[in-house]
Design a protein around this motif. Structure first.
Motif, PDB file in Angstrom:
ATOM      1  N   ALA A 143      -2.831  22.433 -10.604  1.00  0.00           N
ATOM      2  CA  ALA A 143      -2.276  20.952  -9.794  1.00  0.00           C
ATOM      3  C   ALA A 143      -3.067  20.887  -8.499  1.00  0.00           C
ATOM      4  CB  ALA A 143      -0.735  20.910  -9.735  1.00  0.00           C
ATOM      5  N   GLY A 144      -3.188  21.845  -7.778  1.00  0.00           N
ATOM      6  CA  GLY A 144      -3.767  21.942  -6.386  1.00  0.00           C
ATOM      7  C   GLY A 144      -5.070  21.510  -6.368  1.00  0.00           C
ATOM      8  N   LEU A 145      -5.691  21.219  -7.621  1.00  0.00           N
ATOM      9  CA  LEU A 145      -7.010  20.666  -7.606  1.00  0.00           C
ATOM     10  C   LEU A 145      -6.986  19.040  -7.185  1.00  0.00           C
ATOM     11  CD1 LEU A 145      -8.617  22.137 -10.758  1.00  0.00           C
ATOM     12  CD2 LEU A 145      -9.379  22.794  -8.554  1.00  0.00           C
ATOM     13  N   VAL A 146      -5.945  18.339  -7.387  1.00  0.00           N
ATOM     14  CA  VAL A 146      -5.719  17.116  -6.989  1.00  0.00           C
ATOM     15  C   VAL A 146      -6.426  16.860  -5.439  1.00  0.00           C
ATOM     16  CG1 VAL A 146      -4.129  15.345  -6.094  1.00  0.00           C
ATOM     17  CG2 VAL A 146      -3.658  16.559  -8.259  1.00  0.00           C
ATOM     18  N   ASN A 147      -6.273  17.563  -4.589  1.00  0.00           N
ATOM     19  CA  ASN A 147      -6.822  17.826  -3.103  1.00  0.00           C
ATOM     20  C   ASN A 147      -8.146  17.701  -3.273  1.00  0.00           C
ATOM     21  OD1 ASN A 147      -4.657  17.703  -1.040  1.00  0.00           O
ATOM     22  ND2 ASN A 147      -3.911  19.491  -2.310  1.00  0.00           N
ATOM     23  N   GLY A 148      -8.836  18.395  -3.987  1.00  0.00           N
ATOM     24  CA  GLY A 148     -10.229  18.256  -4.193  1.00  0.00           C
ATOM     25  C   GLY A 148     -10.741  17.278  -4.968  1.00  0.00           C
ATOM     26  N   LEU A 149      -9.963  16.657  -5.874  1.00  0.00           N
ATOM     27  CA  LEU A 149     -10.383  15.438  -6.502  1.00  0.00           C
ATOM     28  C   LEU A 149     -10.776  14.200  -5.532  1.00  0.00           C
ATOM     29  CD1 LEU A 149      -8.829  15.985 -10.081  1.00  0.00           C
ATOM     30  CD2 LEU A 149     -11.323  16.048  -9.409  1.00  0.00           C
ATOM     31  N   VAL A 150      -9.684  13.955  -4.763  1.00  0.00           N
ATOM     32  CA  VAL A 150      -9.398  12.441  -3.988  1.00  0.00           C
ATOM     33  C   VAL A 150     -10.659  12.279  -3.383  1.00  0.00           C
ATOM     34  CG1 VAL A 150      -8.298  11.557  -2.110  1.00  0.00           C
ATOM     35  CG2 VAL A 150      -6.912  12.928  -3.649  1.00  0.00           C
ATOM     36  N   PRO A 151     -11.671  13.238  -2.614  1.00  0.00           N
ATOM     37  CA  PRO A 151     -12.661  12.939  -2.087  1.00  0.00           C
ATOM     38  C   PRO A 151     -13.760  12.522  -3.008  1.00  0.00           C
ATOM     39  CG  PRO A 151     -12.069  14.883  -0.892  1.00  0.00           C
ATOM     40  CD  PRO A 151     -11.363  14.616  -2.050  1.00  0.00           C
ATOM     41  N   VAL A 193      -6.403   9.630  -8.501  1.00  0.00           N
ATOM     42  CA  VAL A 193      -6.924   8.226  -8.553  1.00  0.00           C
ATOM     43  C   VAL A 193      -5.874   7.251  -7.868  1.00  0.00           C
ATOM     44  CG1 VAL A 193      -7.392   6.070 -10.025  1.00  0.00           C
ATOM     45  CG2 VAL A 193      -8.180   8.210 -10.884  1.00  0.00           C
ATOM     46  N   ILE A 194      -4.702   7.419  -7.775  1.00  0.00           N
ATOM     47  CA  ILE A 194      -3.815   6.623  -7.059  1.00  0.00           C
ATOM     48  C   ILE A 194      -4.091   6.843  -5.560  1.00  0.00           C
ATOM     49  CG2 ILE A 194      -1.414   6.201  -6.564  1.00  0.00           C
ATOM     50  CD1 ILE A 194      -0.762   6.493  -9.691  1.00  0.00           C
ATOM     51  N   TRP A 195      -4.124   8.435  -5.260  1.00  0.00           N
ATOM     52  CA  TRP A 195      -4.253   8.581  -3.925  1.00  0.00           C
ATOM     53  C   TRP A 195      -5.637   8.204  -3.335  1.00  0.00           C
ATOM     54  CZ3 TRP A 195      -0.390   9.650  -0.764  1.00  0.00           C
ATOM     55  CH2 TRP A 195      -0.647  10.005   0.465  1.00  0.00           C
ATOM     56  N   VAL A 245       0.729  -1.113  -0.143  1.00  0.00           N
ATOM     57  CA  VAL A 245       0.061  -0.083  -0.020  1.00  0.00           C
ATOM     58  C   VAL A 245       0.917   1.156   0.064  1.00  0.00           C
ATOM     59  CG1 VAL A 245      -1.803   1.180   1.187  1.00  0.00           C
ATOM     60  CG2 VAL A 245      -1.780  -1.229   1.071  1.00  0.00           C
ATOM     61  N   GLY A 246       2.060   1.059   0.782  1.00  0.00           N
ATOM     62  CA  GLY A 246       2.910   2.552   0.593  1.00  0.00           C
ATOM     63  C   GLY A 246       3.398   2.446  -0.600  1.00  0.00           C
ATOM     64  N   LEU A 247       3.723   1.502  -1.407  1.00  0.00           N
ATOM     65  CA  LEU A 247       4.248   1.424  -2.671  1.00  0.00           C
ATOM     66  C   LEU A 247       3.272   2.267  -3.661  1.00  0.00           C
ATOM     67  CD1 LEU A 247       6.249   0.823  -5.002  1.00  0.00           C
ATOM     68  CD2 LEU A 247       4.930  -1.306  -5.324  1.00  0.00           C
ATOM     69  N   LEU A 248       2.012   2.036  -3.481  1.00  0.00           N
ATOM     70  CA  LEU A 248       0.885   2.923  -4.285  1.00  0.00           C
ATOM     71  C   LEU A 248       1.068   4.274  -3.832  1.00  0.00           C
ATOM     72  CD1 LEU A 248      -1.519   2.232  -6.031  1.00  0.00           C
ATOM     73  CD2 LEU A 248      -2.860   2.342  -4.255  1.00  0.00           C
ATOM     74  N   GLY A 249       0.894   4.493  -2.457  1.00  0.00           N
ATOM     75  CA  GLY A 249       0.729   5.781  -2.055  1.00  0.00           C
ATOM     76  C   GLY A 249       1.979   6.638  -2.114  1.00  0.00           C
ATOM     77  N   ASN A 250       3.185   6.053  -2.311  1.00  0.00           N
ATOM     78  CA  ASN A 250       4.139   6.841  -2.251  1.00  0.00           C
ATOM     79  C   ASN A 250       5.060   7.071  -3.562  1.00  0.00           C
ATOM     80  OD1 ASN A 250       4.566   7.953   0.883  1.00  0.00           O
ATOM     81  ND2 ASN A 250       3.979   5.890   0.946  1.00  0.00           N
ATOM     82  N   THR A 251       5.638   5.713  -3.785  1.00  0.00           N
ATOM     83  CA  THR A 251       6.163   5.813  -5.252  1.00  0.00           C
ATOM     84  C   THR A 251       5.421   5.963  -6.497  1.00  0.00           C
ATOM     85  OG1 THR A 251       7.979   4.079  -4.404  1.00  0.00           O
ATOM     86  CG2 THR A 251       7.644   4.183  -6.770  1.00  0.00           C
ATOM     87  N   LEU A 252       4.287   5.432  -6.519  1.00  0.00           N
ATOM     88  CA  LEU A 252       3.380   5.619  -7.700  1.00  0.00           C
ATOM     89  C   LEU A 252       2.724   7.085  -7.510  1.00  0.00           C
ATOM     90  CD1 LEU A 252       1.747   2.160  -8.390  1.00  0.00           C
ATOM     91  CD2 LEU A 252       3.855   3.194  -9.621  1.00  0.00           C
TER      92      LEU A 252
END
Length: 320
Positions: free
Chosen positions: A107-115, A171-173, A83-90
């Motif tokens: 680029a800051g919109l990533v934070n808004g897309l996650v939820p 998507v990854i996060w 899971v760390g590989l997914l959330g950190n390396t990728l």
């Protein structure tokens, strides 16, 4: 700092927790702008290596001091590493590429897309969401489609390829958030985050080692401010912000805390305009507002029962 609150919080504890959440939002928003500036001097491999080493060392030290060395079985260690590989390396590889190819505000919109992305992806794991959440997802995706259409307009500094990297990072996060919910609940949020970061970063660090850049292309040393930016990103966005956000979730509740996450992209948009002098057209601001409105609607506080069921979400459902 992340000790559970066993009795109803006092007014002072509530104010302090709310202040911590607001500081966290500012740190996450500023982090995108700082990284955009740092990437103008250092390459992504050097930037990420510095961030991972600093944040990993500090978080692991805090986790071991607070909880001792984990006594997990081999399967748990491999799961945490995966899971760390997914959330950190990728994630870090795609996120920094997205920052480099796009204006910092976008680029800051990533934070808004996650939820927003967590909800439909959760269907793959048998999770459900309410009609209001579904409406929020629909609104956010409409804004995302509008942003994609704007990439075809002349003069807009957002390309289809750049937008694809940002969506990929989100998507990854979101997947990382879904997978780490049960692990955080079972192993503890701080130990899980610390050791998943350290173990999950190993493949990236091995890849980055031949590409490390300690100076500029002109042969001079990198400016001190660039290294200060790396330090700020590592300690501010990945250590201080995490601890303050976790404390906010414990004192204020996950539902009340998570809704504040939609403000991080707003901070990024404002700071990118003020500090980096990015001049995004009104159309980009408009679709960004639609995306954030959808994210806010999808992430609005639920009932007390639902809030208890998703308390771990607010601890780990962020992008940094």
């Amino acid at each position: 700092m992340t000790a559970p609150v066993s009795s109803p919080p006092t007014e002072q504890q509530t104010r302090q927790a709310l202040l911590g959440v607001l500081i966290t939002i500012c740190l996450w928003g500023a982090n995108v702008v700082v990284l955009k500036a740092v990437l103008g001097v250092l390459n992504p491999e050097t930037t990420n290596t510095g961030r991972m080493l600093i944040a990993g060392a500090v978080l692991m030290t805090l986790a071991v001091r607070a909880h001792g060395w984990p006594r997990w079985n081999a399967r748990t260690w491999f799961t945490v590493a995966g899971v760390g590989l997914l959330g950190n390396t990728l994630f870090q590889a795609t996120f920094l590429t997205g920052i480099r190819l796009n204006p910092a505000g976008v680029a800051g919109l990533v934070n808004g897309l996650v939820p927003v992305l967590v909800l439909p992806l959760g269907l793959l794991l048998g999770q459900r969401f309410t009609r209001r959440q579904g409406l929020g997802v629909g609104v956010a995706f409409a804004g995302l489609l509008g942003l994609l259409l704007l990439t075809r307009a002349p003069g807009v500094a957002v390309t289809p390829a750049g937008l694809l990297w940002l969506v990929g990072a989100a998507v990854i996060w979101a997947l990382y958030t879904l997978f780490n919910r049960p692990l955080s609940a079972r192993l503890g949020a701080l130990p899980f985050v610390a050791f998943s970061l350290v173990l999950g970063s190993v493949p990236y660090l091995l890849y980055a080692l031949p590409h490390l850049q300690l100076g500029t292309e002109a042969g001079t040393g990198a400016p001190l401010l660039a290294w200060v930016g790396v330090l700020f990103s590592a300690l501010g966005a990945n250590v201080v912000a995490y601890l303050a956000w976790a404390r906010g979730a414990q004192v204020l509740g996950a539902a009340r805390t998570s809704v504040w996450q939609a403000l991080a992209p707003v901070v990024a948009l404002v700071l990118s305009a003020a500090l980096l002098h990015e001049r995004l057209p009104p159309s980009v601001w408009g679709v960004a507002g639609i995306i954030l409105a959808g994210g806010t609607l999808a992430n609005w506080p639920k009932t007390d029962r639902s809030a208890r069921e998703t308390e771990q979400d607010a601890l780990t459902g962020k992008a940094s």
